[in-house]
Design a protein around this motif. Structure first.
Motif, PDB file in Angstrom:
ATOM      1  N   LEU A  48       0.606  -1.615  -0.134  1.00 41.63           N
ATOM      2  CA  LEU A  48       0.506   0.220   0.183  1.00 41.63           C
ATOM      3  C   LEU A  48       0.973   1.367   0.285  1.00 41.63           C
ATOM      4  O   LEU A  48       0.357   1.980  -1.034  1.00 41.63           O
ATOM      5  CB  LEU A  48      -0.888   0.309   1.356  1.00 41.63           C
ATOM      6  CG  LEU A  48      -1.617   1.179   1.760  1.00 41.63           C
ATOM      7  CD1 LEU A  48      -2.498   0.731   0.486  1.00 41.63           C
ATOM      8  CD2 LEU A  48      -2.568   0.928   2.938  1.00 41.63           C
ATOM      9  N   GLU A  49       1.625   1.452   0.959  1.00 44.47           N
ATOM     10  CA  GLU A  49       2.806   2.450   0.806  1.00 44.47           C
ATOM     11  C   GLU A  49       3.569   2.606  -0.196  1.00 44.47           C
ATOM     12  O   GLU A  49       3.300   4.048  -0.887  1.00 44.47           O
ATOM     13  CB  GLU A  49       3.761   2.205   1.801  1.00 44.47           C
ATOM     14  CG  GLU A  49       2.655   2.460   3.252  1.00 44.47           C
ATOM     15  CD  GLU A  49       4.203   2.397   5.082  1.00 44.47           C
ATOM     16  OE1 GLU A  49       4.235   3.380   4.443  1.00 44.47           O
ATOM     17  OE2 GLU A  49       4.081   1.659   5.391  1.00 44.47           O
ATOM     18  N   ASN A  50       3.935   1.731  -0.400  1.00 48.12           N
ATOM     19  CA  ASN A  50       5.049   2.246  -1.941  1.00 48.12           C
ATOM     20  C   ASN A  50       4.152   2.004  -3.071  1.00 48.12           C
ATOM     21  O   ASN A  50       4.373   2.994  -4.366  1.00 48.12           O
ATOM     22  CB  ASN A  50       6.432   0.431  -2.146  1.00 48.12           C
ATOM     23  CG  ASN A  50       6.665   1.457  -0.909  1.00 48.12           C
ATOM     24  OD1 ASN A  50       7.667   1.724  -1.098  1.00 48.12           O
ATOM     25  ND2 ASN A  50       6.774   0.279  -0.223  1.00 48.12           N
ATOM     26  N   TYR A  51       3.758   1.515  -3.454  1.00 54.77           N
ATOM     27  CA  TYR A  51       2.431   1.966  -4.728  1.00 54.77           C
ATOM     28  C   TYR A  51       1.664   2.998  -4.599  1.00 54.77           C
ATOM     29  O   TYR A  51       2.003   3.524  -5.919  1.00 54.77           O
ATOM     30  CB  TYR A  51       1.146   0.164  -4.660  1.00 54.77           C
ATOM     31  CG  TYR A  51       1.955  -0.863  -5.334  1.00 54.77           C
ATOM     32  CD1 TYR A  51       2.862  -0.519  -6.231  1.00 54.77           C
ATOM     33  CD2 TYR A  51       1.495  -1.802  -4.518  1.00 54.77           C
ATOM     34  CE1 TYR A  51       3.410  -1.941  -7.172  1.00 54.77           C
ATOM     35  CE2 TYR A  51       2.039  -3.056  -5.307  1.00 54.77           C
ATOM     36  CZ  TYR A  51       3.260  -3.425  -6.174  1.00 54.77           C
ATOM     37  OH  TYR A  51       3.650  -4.429  -6.621  1.00 54.77           O
ATOM     38  N   ALA A  52       1.468   3.471  -3.342  1.00 54.57           N
ATOM     39  CA  ALA A  52       1.249   4.848  -3.208  1.00 54.57           C
ATOM     40  C   ALA A  52       1.612   6.282  -3.247  1.00 54.57           C
ATOM     41  O   ALA A  52       1.660   6.834  -4.230  1.00 54.57           O
ATOM     42  CB  ALA A  52      -0.218   4.769  -2.265  1.00 54.57           C
ATOM     43  N   LYS A 106      -2.315  -0.880  -5.052  1.00 51.84           N
ATOM     44  CA  LYS A 106      -2.405  -0.338  -4.196  1.00 51.84           C
ATOM     45  C   LYS A 106      -3.843   0.170  -3.669  1.00 51.84           C
ATOM     46  O   LYS A 106      -4.536  -0.322  -2.502  1.00 51.84           O
ATOM     47  CB  LYS A 106      -2.325   1.461  -4.475  1.00 51.84           C
ATOM     48  CG  LYS A 106      -2.658   2.083  -3.705  1.00 51.84           C
ATOM     49  CD  LYS A 106      -2.710   3.532  -3.795  1.00 51.84           C
ATOM     50  CE  LYS A 106      -3.647   3.942  -3.993  1.00 51.84           C
ATOM     51  NZ  LYS A 106      -4.631   5.453  -4.061  1.00 51.84           N
ATOM     52  N   GLU A 107      -5.496  -0.477  -4.923  1.00 48.77           N
ATOM     53  CA  GLU A 107      -5.731  -0.056  -3.889  1.00 48.77           C
ATOM     54  C   GLU A 107      -7.122  -1.893  -3.529  1.00 48.77           C
ATOM     55  O   GLU A 107      -7.528  -1.854  -2.718  1.00 48.77           O
ATOM     56  CB  GLU A 107      -7.780  -0.626  -4.813  1.00 48.77           C
ATOM     57  CG  GLU A 107      -7.314   1.479  -5.826  1.00 48.77           C
ATOM     58  CD  GLU A 107      -8.530   1.653  -7.122  1.00 48.77           C
ATOM     59  OE1 GLU A 107      -8.757   0.780  -7.387  1.00 48.77           O
ATOM     60  OE2 GLU A 107      -8.380   2.807  -7.203  1.00 48.77           O
ATOM     61  N   ALA A 108      -6.211  -2.704  -3.644  1.00 45.15           N
ATOM     62  CA  ALA A 108      -5.498  -4.173  -4.258  1.00 45.15           C
ATOM     63  C   ALA A 108      -5.808  -4.231  -2.035  1.00 45.15           C
ATOM     64  O   ALA A 108      -6.672  -5.173  -1.392  1.00 45.15           O
ATOM     65  CB  ALA A 108      -5.691  -5.257  -4.554  1.00 45.15           C
TER      66      ALA A 108
END
Length: 515
Positions: A353-357, A384-386
């Motif tokens: 989540l943090e890295n894809y965001a 990120k959404e997943a």
């Protein structure tokens, strides 16, 4: 984490390597082409008969032994004599012999002069044809220049791949300017060598970055947040765009005066040689689809993404080089992230989540031109959404709310097969099962909301934007599912009251300060 192997900053101001390289080519290329043209003119004078004026009654013709008529060579016993100047009378209007020799030697000389490249009837000089001797003379002019070009590239390109991309764009502009000029091939060869050296430098710098990404390790995934590899890449992507924009906007004055140049496919805008086709595609996509990022990314699929650095012969624009570099780096970037996530299932989705965001946020300004980045950015948004949904489920499970909301999801699935009145008679869906869940999950609901808020803040406080997005999504998921649960109870279960009500549960979120 370790520091990146080199800096991604690209200096574009006066005195910067890119500026020095651009100024050098702006001065050297026209000078070298001019020297080649002068040498060609001289060789043309030496090797071709020159008619000073077709209007004079007698024409001065400079003959070269190699271009004398066959009859003249036979008369001279094939001996080679020095070039000589002689006068000949022009042919008469009736086509008779206008020369002094009855055998028409002067006429033949005139014909040789006409056919060998003299001034045509309309006074225009025909296009030059540079022979082997002329080419050797021009080659002598460029002796040692290639070494100076190589030295310039090695001193200015340095170890910055982003910088070499912009410099390649400057070379491509000059290469296109020289297309079709008869005396330009020696200079074009120098530029081709410079482009090959720049691509080799880019390839080496890219290999170092790939090695840095693939070797990166974390000792504790629970304490890891945005990886240095992601920060390094997004800085690289921004530097590439900065360098390309500078290279396109600060072209030499004589090029800016001619915004269109003729390329292999017709008239080509100069800026496209540097920036590529990203901007026109993005503009077209905006008109067609309304969302330029999705439309630009849609032109690429996993099958036709660049696999490696293009050769100097296949480069159409500096954007091609940047696209190849982006594709190679991002693939390795995402692969390394997933490898690290596999080592800790508990914290994997929070790390994703943090890295894809971070990738989504930091590449927002580059995707309109960098179409490969736009493709991967769309993939990062989906990932990120997943990961966010899994992370939210983990927080609900930690607060002991997930089982109740998950029960509502299963009821919806059951209603696709049976009617509302039959639900309480199904195994695991009886009224007693629901009462047990409500009692276990809705004790002190206000404290449960506070626990989730504090936990999200603890994990994501260093990224306020992401923290706020996750909290709003969590609230939406909980309120929507809890409201649906109230509707299911009213339609399927008699004598059961949901407390707090959906409206009261929503107020628990609204009355709490966001993380």
């Amino acid at each position: 984490g370790r520091a990146a192997p080199d800096s991604t900053h690209v200096s574009t101001g006066p005195g910067s390597p890119i500026a020095v390289f651009r100024q050098f080519l702006a001065a050297a290329v026209p000078l070298l082409v001019g020297e080649a043209q002068a040498a060609a003119d001289f060789m043309d004078l030496y090797a071709t008969p020159l008619q000073l004026s077709a209007a004079l009654p007698r024409r001065l013709v400079l003959h070269n032994p190699s271009q004398r008529s066959q009859r003249s060579q036979n008369d001279d016993d094939s001996s080679v004599k020095p070039s000589k100047v002689r006068f000949s009378e022009p042919e008469s209007a009736d086509g008779g012999d206008g020369g002094k020799d009855g055998d028409g030697e002067a006429a033949e000389g005139d014909e040789a002069a006409d056919s060998a490249g003299g001034i045509t009837e309309d006074g225009a000089r025909p296009q030059q044809v540079l022979g082997a001797e002329g080419r050797r003379a021009i080659d002598a002019l460029f002796e040692g220049v290639a070494a100076e070009f190589d030295l310039l590239v090695s001193n200015t390109a340095g170890k910055s791949p982003a910088q070499t991309v912009a410099m390649s764009g400057v070379v491509l502009v000059w290469q296109t300017r020289l297309q079709g000029q008869p005396c330009a091939p020696p200079v074009a060869a120098l530029l081709q060598g410079a482009l090959e050296a720049l691509l080799a430098s880019f390839d080496r710098g890219l290999a170092e970055k790939v090695s840095f990404i693939n070797k990166y390790q974390v000792s504790n995934v629970a304490n890891a947040h945005v990886l240095p590899t992601f920060r390094e890449y997004t800085a690289f992507a921004a530097a590439v765009e900065e360098g390309l924009s500078a290279a396109a906007s600060e072209l030499p004055d004589d090029i800016e005066a001619l915004p269109l140049v003729r390329g292999q496919e017709g008239i080509v805008p100069v800026a496209r040689l540097v920036l590529g086709d990203g901007a026109p595609i993005a503009a077209h996509a905006t008109e067609e689809a309304g969302e330029s990022d999705d439309a630009v990314a849609a032109i690429f699929s996993q099958d036709n993404l660049p696999e490696g650095i293009p050769s100097a012969q296949n480069v159409r624009s500096a954007r091609d080089i940047a696209a190849a570099g982006n594709s190679v780096l991002i693939k390795n970037l995402f692969t390394t992230l997933e490898r690290l996530c596999m080592t800790d299932a508990k914290h994997a989705d929070r790390l994703r989540l943090e890295n894809y965001a971070h990738f989504e946020e930091s590449t927002q300004s580059t995707v309109r031109r960098a179409y490969v980045v736009a493709y991967f950015r769309n993939a990062a948004v989906e990932a990120k959404e997943a990961a966010m949904l899994v992370y939210i489920q983990q927080q609900l499970d930690y607060a002991k709310l997930w089982k109740l909301l998950e029960f509502s999801q299963r009821v919806d699935q059951l209603l696709e097969e049976v009617g509302p009145g039959e639900v309480p008679f199904q195994l695991h869906y009886q009224a007693s099962d629901l009462r047990t869940l409500i009692a276990a999950c809705l004790t002190l609901p206000d404290k449960k909301v506070v626990v989730m808020r504090d936990r999200v803040r603890k994990h994501l406080a260093h990224n306020p934007q992401l923290c706020g997005e996750v909290w709003r999504t969590l609230e939406q998921v909980v309120v929507e599912r809890y409201t649906r649960l109230g509707e299911q109870i009213a339609g399927c279960y008699e004598g059961i009251t949901l407390k707090p009500t959906p409206g009261e549960f929503q107020q628990l979120f609204r009355g709490l300060q966001p993380p």
